[in-house]
Design a protein around this motif. Structure first.
Motif, short mmCIF file in Angstrom:
data_model
loop_
_atom_site.label_atom_id
_atom_site.label_comp_id
_atom_site.label_asym_id
_atom_site.label_seq_id
_atom_site.Cartn_x
_atom_site.Cartn_y
_atom_site.Cartn_z
N PHE A 46 -6.55 -3.04 -1.51
CA PHE A 46 -5.66 -2.28 -1.03
C PHE A 46 -5.87 -0.89 -1.58
CE2 PHE A 46 -3.75 -5.19 1.67
CZ PHE A 46 -2.79 -4.53 2.37
N GLN A 47 -5.89 -0.84 -2.99
CA GLN A 47 -5.91 0.39 -3.93
C GLN A 47 -7.06 1.21 -3.28
OE1 GLN A 47 -6.37 -0.29 -7.92
NE2 GLN A 47 -5.36 1.47 -8.62
N CYS A 48 -8.31 0.64 -3.12
CA CYS A 48 -9.39 1.19 -2.43
C CYS A 48 -9.29 1.70 -1.31
CB CYS A 48 -10.63 0.38 -2.46
SG CYS A 48 -12.08 1.14 -2.25
N ALA A 49 -8.55 1.09 -0.46
CA ALA A 49 -8.48 1.35 1.12
C ALA A 49 -7.51 2.54 1.16
CB ALA A 49 -8.19 0.10 2.12
N LEU A 50 -6.17 2.37 0.47
CA LEU A 50 -5.45 3.56 0.68
C LEU A 50 -6.00 4.82 0.31
CD1 LEU A 50 -2.28 1.65 -1.11
CD2 LEU A 50 -2.84 2.10 1.22
N SER A 51 -7.01 5.09 -0.51
CA SER A 51 -7.21 6.35 -0.84
C SER A 51 -8.30 6.92 0.25
CB SER A 51 -8.14 6.27 -2.22
OG SER A 51 -9.26 5.39 -2.06
N THR A 52 -8.73 5.85 1.24
CA THR A 52 -9.85 6.33 2.12
C THR A 52 -9.22 6.55 3.87
OG1 THR A 52 -10.46 4.06 2.47
CG2 THR A 52 -11.69 5.44 0.99
N LEU A 53 -7.86 5.89 3.71
CA LEU A 53 -7.00 5.82 5.04
C LEU A 53 -6.63 7.29 5.47
CD1 LEU A 53 -4.48 3.05 4.60
CD2 LEU A 53 -6.49 3.02 6.02
#
Length: 68
Positions: free
Chosen positions: A13-20
């Protein structure tokens, strides 16, 4: 959608939130698919957190509060 072990969920989630982008979402469900969470990015600062299943709730949070 890829299966992720519960121990790796926070990092995913931490990684995906920065790319959303704004208006995009990420979802996590249990194995039975009857419970889960959805995080929708409203803009650069705020996210909508929706929990469904046993207890259902919707919250609007900033990134720091969301990761807690």
């Amino acid at each position: 959608m890829a299966k992720v072990h519960i121990s790796q969920l926070f990092q995913t989630f931490q990684c995906a939130l920065s790319t959303l982008g704004a208006g995009e979402a990420i979802e996590a469900r249990t194995f039975k698919k009857d419970r889960g969470i959805v995080v929708l990015k409203q803009d650069a600062e705020y996210f909508v957190f929706k929990q469904f299943g046993f207890n259902s709730q919707t919250l609007t949070l900033n990134r720091a509060s969301l990761l807690k």
